[in-house]
Design a protein around this motif. Structure first.
Motif, PDB file in Angstrom:
ATOM      1  N   ARG A 181       0.825  -1.195   0.000  1.00 29.93           N
ATOM      2  CA  ARG A 181       0.000   0.000   0.000  1.00 29.93           C
ATOM      3  C   ARG A 181       0.874   1.267   0.000  1.00 29.93           C
ATOM      4  O   ARG A 181       0.543   2.261  -0.651  1.00 29.93           O
ATOM      5  CB  ARG A 181      -0.918  -0.020   1.228  1.00 29.93           C
ATOM      6  N   CYS A 182       1.977   1.226   0.744  1.00 33.18           N
ATOM      7  CA  CYS A 182       2.867   2.399   0.818  1.00 33.18           C
ATOM      8  C   CYS A 182       3.866   2.413  -0.350  1.00 33.18           C
ATOM      9  O   CYS A 182       4.689   3.332  -0.437  1.00 33.18           O
ATOM     10  CB  CYS A 182       3.628   2.405   2.138  1.00 33.18           C
ATOM     11  N   ARG A 183       3.793   1.359  -1.154  1.00 32.07           N
ATOM     12  CA  ARG A 183       4.667   1.253  -2.332  1.00 32.07           C
ATOM     13  C   ARG A 183       6.159   1.355  -1.971  1.00 32.07           C
ATOM     14  O   ARG A 183       6.916   2.082  -2.619  1.00 32.07           O
ATOM     15  CB  ARG A 183       4.273   2.280  -3.401  1.00 32.07           C
ATOM     16  N   ALA A 185      18.090   1.468  -1.835  1.00 29.52           N
ATOM     17  CA  ALA A 185      17.782   2.855  -2.205  1.00 29.52           C
ATOM     18  C   ALA A 185      17.555   2.964  -3.711  1.00 29.52           C
ATOM     19  O   ALA A 185      16.610   3.623  -4.175  1.00 29.52           O
ATOM     20  CB  ALA A 185      18.925   3.778  -1.767  1.00 29.52           C
ATOM     21  N   ALA A 186      18.413   2.270  -4.490  1.00 29.42           N
ATOM     22  CA  ALA A 186      18.255   2.323  -5.947  1.00 29.42           C
ATOM     23  C   ALA A 186      16.934   1.688  -6.372  1.00 29.42           C
ATOM     24  O   ALA A 186      16.254   2.171  -7.290  1.00 29.42           O
ATOM     25  CB  ALA A 186      19.437   1.629  -6.625  1.00 29.42           C
ATOM     26  N   ALA A 187      16.550   0.600  -5.692  1.00 24.68           N
ATOM     27  CA  ALA A 187      15.285  -0.059  -6.029  1.00 24.68           C
ATOM     28  C   ALA A 187      14.105   0.865  -5.727  1.00 24.68           C
ATOM     29  O   ALA A 187      13.138   0.952  -6.490  1.00 24.68           O
ATOM     30  CB  ALA A 187      15.151  -1.359  -5.236  1.00 24.68           C
ATOM     31  N   HIS A 188      14.187   1.557  -4.607  1.00 26.38           N
ATOM     32  CA  HIS A 188      13.125   2.488  -4.212  1.00 26.38           C
ATOM     33  C   HIS A 188      13.022   3.632  -5.216  1.00 26.38           C
ATOM     34  O   HIS A 188      11.928   4.004  -5.656  1.00 26.38           O
ATOM     35  CB  HIS A 188      13.425   3.023  -2.805  1.00 26.38           C
ATOM     36  N   ARG A 189      14.161   4.160  -5.565  1.00 25.34           N
ATOM     37  CA  ARG A 189      14.195   5.239  -6.561  1.00 25.34           C
ATOM     38  C   ARG A 189      13.554   4.776  -7.867  1.00 25.34           C
ATOM     39  O   ARG A 189      12.882   5.542  -8.561  1.00 25.34           O
ATOM     40  CB  ARG A 189      15.668   5.619  -6.809  1.00 25.34           C
ATOM     41  N   GLY A 227      11.151   2.788  -8.096  1.00 21.82           N
ATOM     42  CA  GLY A 227       9.722   2.534  -7.959  1.00 21.82           C
ATOM     43  C   GLY A 227       9.358   1.109  -7.584  1.00 21.82           C
ATOM     44  O   GLY A 227       8.186   0.731  -7.594  1.00 21.82           O
ATOM     45  N   ARG A 228      10.369   0.298  -7.229  1.00 19.65           N
ATOM     46  CA  ARG A 228      10.068  -1.080  -6.818  1.00 19.65           C
ATOM     47  C   ARG A 228       9.339  -1.105  -5.487  1.00 19.65           C
ATOM     48  O   ARG A 228       9.644  -0.311  -4.602  1.00 19.65           O
ATOM     49  CB  ARG A 228      11.373  -1.860  -6.669  1.00 19.65           C
TER      50      ARG A 228
END
Lengths: 372, 372, 372, 372
Positions: free
Chosen positions: C192-194, C324-328, C330-331
């Protein structure tokens, strides 16, 4: 182990093998008057079942005995097999009845073979330790006899075996860490029957190494901080000792050696692990963390890969020979001089292997009948 | 090793550390009249260069000494440093001149500090062994002196150091496997000068373990077929011993222990491997293949991870203390009673650690001046 | 471990050390757009107390960090120390209040430093595993929130940390074997918070070796019968894991690797032993009994002597950079591609190290922003 | 090893044993069209003497083969024994005559049994390496033939065996580190005869472990400083390799793996020690000193206790099956895809075990005749 002992005695008697692993065959004991390997007659109470020749064959499969050896000594194995009786407690017999049956078996065995003496050796599985302090019925012979007659109290098989042996006038050797002859009631009986006994817990592997090596650290003023042992055991031994309450006695016995040899507290955890794949073989890994000059931290590791029955069997023969000689010499009570053979020597707090050996040599060579 | 010895003596003297690793500080020697740690004055002939405080700092970096300790004993280190003289052979001096310089240094050192005696300890690198039998100039003192005067013959530094020590009336301890005081010419000189000497080759690691453990196999009648050792050494020691001719003496010295303790031939290969990455530390791996009852084949493996200087330094102090006491007591010739400390004990073929210890305790406690 | 991570990041940033042990610094990732070591800002919730510079000094004493390093990066350590907040559960706070406090801390930290994102990494002690199946409040986000609001149910600190991270929009990495983000309620919240998350239980020692070595047996069709592990741990880790219920999660996590890699049942006991003397260091001994052609029985033994914090700290930095790279990018949800770092990889059953590495390289090089 | 291979093939064919240790029997190759174990016919050139059934019995005594197995496959062993020819170089034959005899034997064997192809496998002792660069007669086929005809030049048995195999149109597999098919002259002949070949030096023990484990250090960015190996070998292998010039090839082959896998120089000494007591068994001890984050020094030790013939024999069968399939498929020249089996893979510099396995699976499943 019992089977390996009988095969080995027969093989040594027949000159089929050198007595490797037999301490009593060392030159230091060459003039001591000990019973010959050919003078020994074997019998026993068995709880595991299976004939002696068949078990010998299993030991060949397990690579403990060399291929072909059991066949060469088959008559001896068949003769021993005929003297194996079922363990009297096996079918739920009352303790008192079991003792009576064992005494009768021992006396009958001695009479039929015209033996000077019978040495009873406990080589069964480790039993759960008795409570500490022991229950009241263990504190005097009278109390023990009353409880036995009344059928009240707890009587492990090893205790009953010692009681039966003493009653039949037989010396008793405890190769296990079980309670055996240790409680006051039993000691009283041994005194009264004037028989000697020895124990406890044959020192065959990891603890043997500790008793040889720990003095090195003490003599060199090196401070052992942690001596951690891991034992991988297969076979029945592994299974028995995977049970924590049974293992407790074994572990306690294993730990004593360091506490006595080193003069400072040591973190001396011992862990026993059941690995059925190892069969009759055992691997022990010890990790020793110690401190040297100016705080330098050093370590030593040991891996021991041995076959417990091959290590224990010749010691059983040694113990029978030395104990028989002690009995012949009129000794009674605990044979502290045999501490060399045990993890937890009855009657002695000396654990240093070399000192124990010196004591053994001096004592044995002081026995009557020394050959010139 | 010399630096660790001096730092350690200062730290023990100042009460900054317990004397862990110091045998002479054990309770068994509590009543023996030995020189105190605070009574020792250090000096030396050095071939490596570098000041004592600076080398102490390197030992901190190498994790041999605890951080901060050299600073706490700096005055002692500076004082010792002022007594370090260059090795007299360093600049290509003739052997005779080198001996004279060393004798003068020793006498001057003793006089300036008003010392009762000076004990010379050889802690330099292993030298190539002398030919066997030794060259003719080593067979008598007269021949040796002639050759020295004529400048003919081969004179390793360790031999000259022993010669100078004896000439100056100083006891000599050889912590290396080098030739040192062993040839007849030197023994004759020691006798004539009435000084004692001890050696050879400090027993600090793998061989120490062997001398504690091999008796276990002998006492248990277990037959050792092969005891194979691999030594990974860093530091200068590894480099020196990567040279096969220099290593020969070390390896010969390491092998003697098994041949003497076990009563049968043993395949006892020793391999030395230079691993500079290990620095001051050493790892030894021993693999022991042995036979038990009825031909059972078993193995034991040992891994020893130690710091040679931390193991050797307290023994140097022990040797100085015991040798000084022997000299005070008028002893001369080889001190066989100090065999406990050596791989190749001069004057003795006893290698069993526990026996060596017993001998040491008995001898030390028989020295005059025992405290009550 | 947290302290070693912060000291290390500062040292790498300042060019004081090569990034040894840092996977993300290998050439295979040279073109991946990852946050630089100098872009990282550290903060944390701490339950142990003690300032960061002081703990760094303790790590020097424990020989984990080189002498003198903390001083060289002191400003970074002081800055980090100012961002350490007490663990919000420490003073008996209600779970709901603790979550709120953590969320507020995270948002405040991110805002004050103007950060793109904050990656929360759980490096606390192992917690007792949750019941299996998990309690009802863990089965959906709604139920979890209700229970949290009502103050009913069991909420280990690690679960609350994951919950707070997700709520604050932060990725979460679980370096411990604790429950963390695994239950359905947490997974639902992450979705939900992606935000992405990764775990569990950093693979740093014995299990790392297993995941490299077990494939060898599989590829060579060798049958492993028993792979027995003994772990000697000092420090706080040893103490925590001497508690059998806490150790259960760790051991379960350690065992998974063999079951997945080998295609047959294996006797894979793991024993953890607390040896305080070892401090920050760990020794693992593995004994592998395996079968080859025609029933031949063979063994392999491994001794691993490592420093857990030195092994774990660079992986924490790797995980922060990759997550951090995955979050950036959009994972969200579990990052199965990071299984290389974990004993019990979330979202994957692949345990073979080389396969995990290939997956990591492929994934990372497929992230946007690849440098040419 | 040859005997164990023949006994094993017969036992697998007869369903007496599972194909443990046989890579080609793994599910990953289940659909590859390989010759069945029952399709293989054995013959050979022997230099050691002794009949196949008698040697099988010796392997039982040496605990390599299970008791009773040779009897169960006796007809196969007798049949193989009838196809053993004396090594043609044994009686001092000229190289040229020896080659002719081998070619005739191979062609006769193939014709009499109506075989599709014969794969020649070199399993003899390690030979002294050829000079580097090789002598001029090795640089072209024409020069080689001239020298052979003239009887000038040096021709190790392994080179002649490869030459004879190629001439007879037979694929050649070199399980030894000897020169074999490597020189240009031989490669030219293989091309001209359109036969494939594979080698060198079967990867069965210490090097196998290295190729599985070294990638772990590389993938985790851990810096290996020193990887030191000690090999205790018994049997004929130990004796051969105690000869330093012969051992040189073996050691060189063993060292290659680390240099290729790790991207930095490594101190990688390998020591081979002859311990006759070990018989057919081998013990290798590896000590790995490596560096982690911020300079932390750690170590790993490995002890491998294996039976070389039991490890090698199933690989010989695998190599025969894969090489036969390659020949059937028209492949010629070095089979780089079989690098998985070798310490020093011809045609490839890939040493990482998992990568080699992936290559093997892909290649084998791409061969024609895949089963569905």
């Amino acid at each position: 182990m019992a089977t390996a002992t009988m095969v080995g005695a027969a093989a040594v008697k027949a000159g089929l093998t050198r007595p490797v692993g037999c301490v009593s065959a060392l030159p230091d004991f060459g003039r001591v008057d000990l019973p010959g390997y050919g003078d020994l007659v074997f019998g026993g109470h068995d709880i595991a079942g299976g004939s002696v020749p068949k078990r010998a064959e299993q030991l060949v499969q397990a690579r403990v005995l060399p291929q072909g050896l059991p066949e060469l000594v088959e008559p001896d194995l068949v003769a021993a097999d005929e003297e194996i009786r079922p363990g009297p407690l096996r079918d739920g017999a009352a303790p008192r009845a079991a003792v009576d049956a064992m005494v009768a078996d021992l006396e009958d065995f001695r009479a039929r073979h015209g033996l000077d003496r019978v040495v009873v050796v406990n080589v069964s599985s480790t039993e759960t330790p008795l409570a500490d302090p022991p229950p009241p019925e263990y504190l005097s012979l009278a109390a023990f006899r009353d409880a036995l007659a009344a059928g009240t109290g707890t009587f492990p098989a090893g205790v009953l075996a010692a009681f039966a042996a003493f009653t039949a006038g037989c010396p008793f050797v405890d190769f296990t860490p079980s309670t055996g002859a240790r409680p006051p009631a039993l000691a009283e009986l041994a005194d009264r029957c004037r028989v000697p006994y020895a124990g406890s817990d044959g020192k065959t592997g990891e603890t043997l190494v500790k008793s040889a090596l720990a003095p090195m650290f003490a003599r060199r003023a090196l401070r052992v901080h942690a001596w951690t042992g891991t034992n991988l055991l297969g076979g029945g031994d592994g299974e028995t000792l995977a049970d924590a309450t049974r293992a407790a006695g074994k572990i306690e016995s294993k730990r004593r050696v360091l506490a006595e040899i080193l003069d400072h507290p040591v973190d001396d955890g011992v862990h026993i692990h059941n690995v059925p794949e190892l069969g009759e073989w055992k691997t022990a890994w010890d990790h020793i963390a110690f401190e040297g000059f100016l705080g330098a931290r050093m370590t030593m590791q040991i891996t021991w890969q041995g076959c417990d029955s091959a290590l224990a069997a010749p010691l059983v023969l040694d113990l029978v020979r030395f104990t028989a000689a002690a009995h012949r010499d009129g000794r009674h009570g605990p044979l502290a001089e045999l501490g060399f053979f045990f993890k937890d020597p009855l009657g002695s707090r000396e654990h240093r292997l070399e000192r124990q050996y010196e004591t053994l040599v001096r004592w044995a060579n002081g026995l009557p009948g020394r050959r010139s």
